[in-house]
Write a protein that holds these residues in place. Sequence first.
Motif, PDB file in Angstrom:
ATOM      1  N   VAL A  89       0.831  -1.205   0.000  1.00 49.90           N
ATOM      2  CA  VAL A  89       0.000   0.000   0.000  1.00 49.90           C
ATOM      3  C   VAL A  89       0.862   1.250   0.000  1.00 49.90           C
ATOM      4  O   VAL A  89       0.599   2.227  -0.709  1.00 49.90           O
ATOM      5  CB  VAL A  89      -0.938   0.000   1.226  1.00 49.90           C
ATOM      6  N   ALA A  90       1.951   1.244   0.805  1.00 49.54           N
ATOM      7  CA  ALA A  90       2.843   2.405   0.853  1.00 49.54           C
ATOM      8  C   ALA A  90       3.545   2.614  -0.476  1.00 49.54           C
ATOM      9  O   ALA A  90       3.790   3.749  -0.898  1.00 49.54           O
ATOM     10  CB  ALA A  90       3.866   2.216   1.973  1.00 49.54           C
ATOM     11  N   LEU A  91       3.872   1.536  -1.156  1.00 52.70           N
ATOM     12  CA  LEU A  91       4.593   1.632  -2.422  1.00 52.70           C
ATOM     13  C   LEU A  91       3.678   2.025  -3.579  1.00 52.70           C
ATOM     14  O   LEU A  91       4.035   2.878  -4.404  1.00 52.70           O
ATOM     15  CB  LEU A  91       5.264   0.287  -2.727  1.00 52.70           C
ATOM     16  N   LEU A  92       2.485   1.457  -3.608  1.00 50.56           N
ATOM     17  CA  LEU A  92       1.591   1.672  -4.744  1.00 50.56           C
ATOM     18  C   LEU A  92       0.644   2.845  -4.542  1.00 50.56           C
ATOM     19  O   LEU A  92       0.073   3.350  -5.507  1.00 50.56           O
ATOM     20  CB  LEU A  92       0.765   0.395  -5.001  1.00 50.56           C
ATOM     21  N   GLY A  93       0.458   3.287  -3.281  1.00 43.55           N
ATOM     22  CA  GLY A  93      -0.452   4.392  -3.020  1.00 43.55           C
ATOM     23  C   GLY A  93      -1.815   3.890  -2.567  1.00 43.55           C
ATOM     24  O   GLY A  93      -2.130   2.693  -2.627  1.00 43.55           O
ATOM     25  N   GLU A  94      -2.636   4.820  -2.114  1.00 43.32           N
ATOM     26  CA  GLU A  94      -3.944   4.461  -1.562  1.00 43.32           C
ATOM     27  C   GLU A  94      -4.900   3.913  -2.618  1.00 43.32           C
ATOM     28  O   GLU A  94      -5.842   3.202  -2.294  1.00 43.32           O
ATOM     29  CB  GLU A  94      -4.568   5.687  -0.897  1.00 43.32           C
ATOM     30  N   PHE A 124       5.560 -11.425   1.250  1.00 44.95           N
ATOM     31  CA  PHE A 124       4.757 -10.971   2.382  1.00 44.95           C
ATOM     32  C   PHE A 124       3.430 -11.715   2.506  1.00 44.95           C
ATOM     33  O   PHE A 124       2.697 -11.499   3.473  1.00 44.95           O
ATOM     34  CB  PHE A 124       4.477  -9.464   2.270  1.00 44.95           C
ATOM     35  N   ASP A 125       3.114 -12.592   1.552  1.00 41.33           N
ATOM     36  CA  ASP A 125       1.872 -13.354   1.623  1.00 41.33           C
ATOM     37  C   ASP A 125       2.060 -14.688   2.363  1.00 41.33           C
ATOM     38  O   ASP A 125       1.107 -15.420   2.592  1.00 41.33           O
ATOM     39  CB  ASP A 125       1.341 -13.622   0.208  1.00 41.33           C
ATOM     40  N   ARG A 126       3.306 -14.989   2.755  1.00 37.74           N
ATOM     41  CA  ARG A 126       3.575 -16.233   3.458  1.00 37.74           C
ATOM     42  C   ARG A 126       3.249 -16.089   4.942  1.00 37.74           C
ATOM     43  O   ARG A 126       3.151 -14.974   5.456  1.00 37.74           O
ATOM     44  CB  ARG A 126       5.052 -16.619   3.291  1.00 37.74           C
ATOM     45  N   PRO A 127       3.116 -17.214   5.661  1.00 34.47           N
ATOM     46  CA  PRO A 127       2.923 -17.134   7.129  1.00 34.47           C
ATOM     47  C   PRO A 127       4.103 -16.418   7.791  1.00 34.47           C
ATOM     48  O   PRO A 127       5.248 -16.526   7.323  1.00 34.47           O
ATOM     49  CB  PRO A 127       2.840 -18.608   7.552  1.00 34.47           C
ATOM     50  N   LEU A 128       3.823 -15.718   8.876  1.00 33.34           N
ATOM     51  CA  LEU A 128       4.850 -14.915   9.529  1.00 33.34           C
ATOM     52  C   LEU A 128       6.037 -15.750   9.993  1.00 33.34           C
ATOM     53  O   LEU A 128       7.190 -15.335   9.856  1.00 33.34           O
ATOM     54  CB  LEU A 128       4.245 -14.156  10.718  1.00 33.34           C
ATOM     55  N   ALA A 183      -2.823  -5.579  -7.733  1.00 36.62           N
ATOM     56  CA  ALA A 183      -1.470  -5.027  -7.664  1.00 36.62           C
ATOM     57  C   ALA A 183      -0.852  -5.286  -6.289  1.00 36.62           C
ATOM     58  O   ALA A 183       0.332  -5.634  -6.180  1.00 36.62           O
ATOM     59  CB  ALA A 183      -1.501  -3.525  -7.958  1.00 36.62           C
ATOM     60  N   ILE A 184      -1.653  -5.124  -5.233  1.00 39.51           N
ATOM     61  CA  ILE A 184      -1.163  -5.382  -3.873  1.00 39.51           C
ATOM     62  C   ILE A 184      -0.762  -6.843  -3.721  1.00 39.51           C
ATOM     63  O   ILE A 184       0.271  -7.170  -3.133  1.00 39.51           O
ATOM     64  CB  ILE A 184      -2.233  -4.994  -2.838  1.00 39.51           C
ATOM     65  N   GLU A 185      -1.581  -7.726  -4.287  1.00 38.71           N
ATOM     66  CA  GLU A 185      -1.283  -9.158  -4.200  1.00 38.71           C
ATOM     67  C   GLU A 185       0.010  -9.494  -4.930  1.00 38.71           C
ATOM     68  O   GLU A 185       0.821 -10.301  -4.455  1.00 38.71           O
ATOM     69  CB  GLU A 185      -2.446  -9.958  -4.792  1.00 38.71           C
ATOM     70  N   ARG A 186       0.256  -8.857  -6.088  1.00 32.97           N
ATOM     71  CA  ARG A 186       1.489  -9.118  -6.845  1.00 32.97           C
ATOM     72  C   ARG A 186       2.720  -8.670  -6.063  1.00 32.97           C
ATOM     73  O   ARG A 186       3.730  -9.377  -6.008  1.00 32.97           O
ATOM     74  CB  ARG A 186       1.435  -8.405  -8.198  1.00 32.97           C
ATOM     75  N   VAL A 187       2.650  -7.481  -5.434  1.00 29.59           N
ATOM     76  CA  VAL A 187       3.788  -6.981  -4.650  1.00 29.59           C
ATOM     77  C   VAL A 187       4.048  -7.875  -3.444  1.00 29.59           C
ATOM     78  O   VAL A 187       5.197  -8.211  -3.138  1.00 29.59           O
ATOM     79  CB  VAL A 187       3.538  -5.516  -4.215  1.00 29.59           C
ATOM     80  N   ASN A 188       2.985  -8.262  -2.750  1.00 30.81           N
ATOM     81  CA  ASN A 188       3.153  -9.137  -1.584  1.00 30.81           C
ATOM     82  C   ASN A 188       3.765 -10.482  -1.967  1.00 30.81           C
ATOM     83  O   ASN A 188       4.609 -11.022  -1.238  1.00 30.81           O
ATOM     84  CB  ASN A 188       1.806  -9.356  -0.898  1.00 30.81           C
TER      85      ASN A 188
END
Length: 334
Positions: free
Chosen positions: A36-41, A57-61, A47-52
Amino acid sequence: MLRTIGRRLLFLIPTLFGLSILLFAWVRALPGGPAVALLGEKATPDAIERVNKLYGFDRPLIEQYFVWIGRLLQGDFGTSIQTNRPVLEEFFRRFPATIELSIAALIIAIGVGVPLGYWAARRHGRLSDHAAVVLSLVGITIPVFFLAFILKYIFAVQLDWLPADGRQSPRIDATHPTGFYVWDGIITGEFDASWDAILHLILPALALGTIPLAIIVRITRASVLEVQNADYVRTGRAKGVANSTLRGRFILRNALLPVVTTIGLQTGLLISGAVLTETVFAYPGIGSFLARAIFTRDFPVLQGFIIFIAIAYALINLAVDVSYSLIDPRVRVQ
């Protein structure tokens, strides 16, 4: 001594491991996310899913943590989301600037703080002593960013004596083989570049060094007051030991241990506390880059830079412990 150094280095391993857990949890607890910070509000869910997915960042912590630790052990600190460059490369590009600024601030703090604290202790109870105490209190209470804006407004904007921001003037065309601009100008013979870098250091170094200076004044004053009333000092004075010997070998040397401890702690804080100063003066060090990383949720930069700062802080404290034996022979015997 070597055994002590080795033991302290071994203690660094569990310390860094605990720090890595706290750091990972803190970074992931920041509101929002890097996508969100990279792509904007107005970023779309796709797009968020692709970056994660790109940065994992989509993996378990727990999986993210062990992947990160595994890469750290291999010397891979990840890639910056802001610049798409390796974190290690970004750190070493900016680390010389922060070290140069910290050294300049430390020179001011020690060069003024130790003599002023000693001078105040020698005049205990007089007006000059009270003035030094008041000035040290003022130095501690003024916020760094506020002092930075005041210095910038007076000396850069109003008087135009010193540059307002940056590390070197655009008119200077100099080579920087080591990244330390002052030193580079000396070794390459470009003394105008070295002098220009010093001018750019003065204001941020004054702002950054004020709080350590005030603390060193108070610690030096208190330590000298305690030592100069010790039995061995009175005995030396009664036996006719020269004043210069009393002040140098009897009083100042024995009063230096708590001062050295304070200087070591403040050195680590200078490196980690340069964020506000570098931001105000647009100084291109690790502090200003770290501030941008917080706003952009640049997890790899936050994690990598803070780990490096923690290692530097631990090594500085180790150097302080080693310096004890050089100042006080009793430490070597123990």
